[in-house]
Scaffold this motif. Structure first.
Motif, PDB file in Angstrom:
ATOM      1  N   ARG A 284      -2.486   3.363   3.112  1.00 59.52           N
ATOM      2  CA  ARG A 284      -3.946   3.290   3.028  1.00 59.52           C
ATOM      3  C   ARG A 284      -4.481   4.609   2.491  1.00 59.52           C
ATOM      4  NH1 ARG A 284      -8.204   4.749   6.380  1.00 59.52           N
ATOM      5  NH2 ARG A 284      -9.904   3.268   6.656  1.00 59.52           N
ATOM      6  N   GLU A 286      -8.074   6.907   1.868  1.00 60.26           N
ATOM      7  CA  GLU A 286      -9.477   7.036   2.262  1.00 60.26           C
ATOM      8  C   GLU A 286      -9.984   8.399   1.839  1.00 60.26           C
ATOM      9  OE1 GLU A 286      -9.959   6.999   6.465  1.00 60.26           O
ATOM     10  OE2 GLU A 286      -8.806   8.815   6.763  1.00 60.26           O
ATOM     11  N   PRO A 309     -12.423   3.329   1.386  1.00 60.84           N
ATOM     12  CA  PRO A 309     -11.065   3.202   1.941  1.00 60.84           C
ATOM     13  C   PRO A 309     -10.404   1.932   1.436  1.00 60.84           C
ATOM     14  CG  PRO A 309     -12.655   3.696   3.671  1.00 60.84           C
ATOM     15  CD  PRO A 309     -13.451   3.384   2.436  1.00 60.84           C
ATOM     16  N   MET A 310      -9.111   2.010   1.179  1.00 60.85           N
ATOM     17  CA  MET A 310      -8.418   0.833   0.640  1.00 60.85           C
ATOM     18  C   MET A 310      -6.937   0.847   1.037  1.00 60.85           C
ATOM     19  SD  MET A 310      -8.320  -0.586  -3.250  1.00 60.85           S
ATOM     20  CE  MET A 310      -9.952  -1.263  -3.066  1.00 60.85           C
TER      21      MET A 310
END
Lengths: 334, 215
Positions: A284, A286, A309-310
């Protein structure tokens, strides 16, 4: 030989940041030597002194005992090699310039949100650590009680954090804070001893290292066995094809839930997270909270905060003794 | 006396061969069923020691076709021992949701190859008809490799199950003298491998169909 007081790190008991922090990462301290950044790490046993001064609830020998246990916690991380040696009590203060690594109490009532701090002197030609000094702010309430004492900060817990700095680790972002009525911040939750804000008084959880701390120390002091038995994860964070500098990358082990992180540290958005237990990871990215930039980077210029965020859309395999396939996390603008 | 014993030894295998072949080779297709692989919660810890969840990930292994081969040796009329080797290609899928900062939910996946070698026993029932029920169990070594070969790990596989064997041809000499079709359903247990590490075990259904030749 030129010496430079390179880095000072602080642990805040009450508040440092102006807005909420939700980050996951360890980061190592670095020094610029000959135009390149090298990790700060000890190439020898850490010989340290303790200032021979008692405070209200803690004697100098009790401080030395807490520091010794803190060193032992770090040294107990599997597959690492680091040594420490208590040399003796000294009248020297925990300040730079004397060539001694000194740990002690200092009264700093003006720093009402600072529990402790570590400062380095580094040879800026070779990158060698010359000395590290740690002071604990005697204006704060301290405890060495085995189970902690309500209202007093646990000296061993804060000692583990400061010794982490002494060994070369920077602050982790693995924590969540909230604003207090007095403008400070308190920890809502965290998962790394190296998070820059301490648990409230009475808590002793930071005597125990977390996965993020262990990965960091393994990167710095891992043995050849560690190199064979841990792995790395690498890749880029991009926005519209351009690299992002200063993004937080979080790696979560699917089988254990352990969380370890890193940062993208080039203009291309490159990152590497080392010291990982082999396995499948959720990754992840961010943005760093803008209030936290100063606790991670010397200079906030260029840290990109303008993305959402991804999660990476694939699981990433981290091999034993190697680096997984490079990935690209394509984030979107906020 | 020595001559008599020799004669008996010669006669017994011939008699057994006429009833049922000793050595069987089985080749077929297998389908590993989907299975849950648990839930991971990325958690912080609050000052009271309670978890603070950052996000949740639910894991599953997808159903997967594969191939299987088996060599078995009949030790009595009803009991046989055998070695089974199998390969299949499941995906390990993780549904990530509930991010505390609102990151979009996503399903992340990774393909993998799964190999297993198991040693087992099999009990056969009703040897006199074309339809022959059987039941068995086996256990052995599991190996899982991530798609990109970056990660490989071993574990343990075991199964218990049963099925039917239909005798298409029997009683003739040579490998093609005994031909059968075999269908089987199993409950498979897996521990370790790259998807679970040391974190536990999982059960999944498996079905298999195969051609059997014997002598």
């Amino acid at each position: 030989m030129t010496r430079t007081a390179l880095i000072a790190t602080t642990l805040a008991g009450l508040a440092v940041f102006a807005s909420a922090a939700h980050l996951e990462a360890y980061i190592t301290l670095g020094a610029t030597v000959g135009g390149r950044v090298v990790n700060l790490r000890w190439d020898r046993t850490v010989d340290y002194f303790v200032t021979n001064r008692d405070i209200a609830d803690v004697t100098a020998p009790q401080l030395q005992g807490a520091i010794d246990r803190a060193f032992t916690s770090w040294a107990a991380v599997p597959r690492t090699s680091l040594g420490h040696q208590f040399v003796g009590f000294t009248g020297a203060e925990p300040v730079g310039g004397d060539g001694l690594t000194v740990i002690g109490f200092r009264s700093r009532p003006e720093l009402d949100r600072t529990l402790a701090a570590a400062s380095f002197e580094v040879d800026n030609v070779t990158g060698r650590i010359l000395e590290v000094d740690i002071y604990f702010n005697s204006s704060q309430p301290w405890s060495v009680a085995a189970g902690g004492r309500a209202g007093s900060f646990d000296l061993e817990s804060v000692g583990v954090h400061e010794v982490g700095h002494l060994l070369g680790l920077g602050h982790s972002g693995l924590g969540e804070t909230e604003l207090r009525a007095d403008g400070g911040r308190r920890v809502v939750a965290k998962r790394a001893v190296m998070f820059p804000i301490a648990y409230p008084g009475g808590n002793i959880d930071d005597r125990t290292l977390e996965a993020d701390d262990k990965a960091g120390i393994t990167e710095l002091y891992g043995t050849s066995d560690a190199i064979r038995n841990t792995g790395s994860l690498s890749g880029r964070v991009t926005l519209g094809g351009q690299g992002i500098f200063g993004a937080h990358i979080t790696a979560v082990h699917t089988a254990t839930g352990d969380i370890v992180g890193g940062f993208s540290l080039t203009s291309r958005g490159d990152f590497v997270i080392s010291g990982l237990v082999p396995g499948l990871y959720i990754v992840r990215a961010e943005p760093l909270d803008d209030a936290d930039i100063g606790s991670v980077f010397d200079d906030d210029a260029g840290v990109n905060l303008n993305f959402a965020p991804m999660f990476h859309d694939r699981l990433v395999a981290v091999p034993r003794g190697g680096t997984g396939p490079g990935i690209e996390i394509k984030v979107k603008a906020k | 006396m020595r001559t008599l014993c020799f004669a008996v030894v010669l006669i017994l295998p011939a008699s057994a061969f006429a009833q049922s072949p000793r050595l069987e080779l089985t080749v077929g297709a297998v389908v590993d069923g989907a299975s849950s692989a648990g839930v991971t919660r990325a958690e912080l810890v609050d000052p009271a020691g309670n978890p603070f969840t950052l996000f949740e990930a639910k894991h599953r292994t997808t159903w997967a076709p594969g191939l299987e081969g088996r060599v078995s040796w009949r030790v009595t009329e009803r009991w046989a021992v055998g070695v089974t080797g199998s390969w299949s290609r499941p995906d390990f899928e993780t549904r990530i949701s509930g991010d505390v900062e609102g990151a979009d939910p996503v399903t992340a996946a990774l393909g993998m190859d799964r190999f297993a070698v198991e040693l087992g026993v099999e009990r056969r029932f009703g040897t006199s008809t074309k339809w022959q029920p059987f039941a068995g169990l086996a256990a052995g070594w599991l190996r899982e490799l991530a798609d990109d070969r970056a990660l490989a790990d071993s574990g343990v596989a075991a199964h218990v199950g049963g099925g039917l064997k239909y005798r298409v041809r029997e009683g003739r000499p040579g490998w093609l003298g005994h031909i059968a079709l075999r269908a089987e359903a199993r409950l498979t247990l897996r521990c370790g491998g790259i998807t679970l590490g040391d974190a536990g075990h999982r059960w999944s259904p498996t079905v298999a169909a195969a051609l059997v030749i014997a002598r």
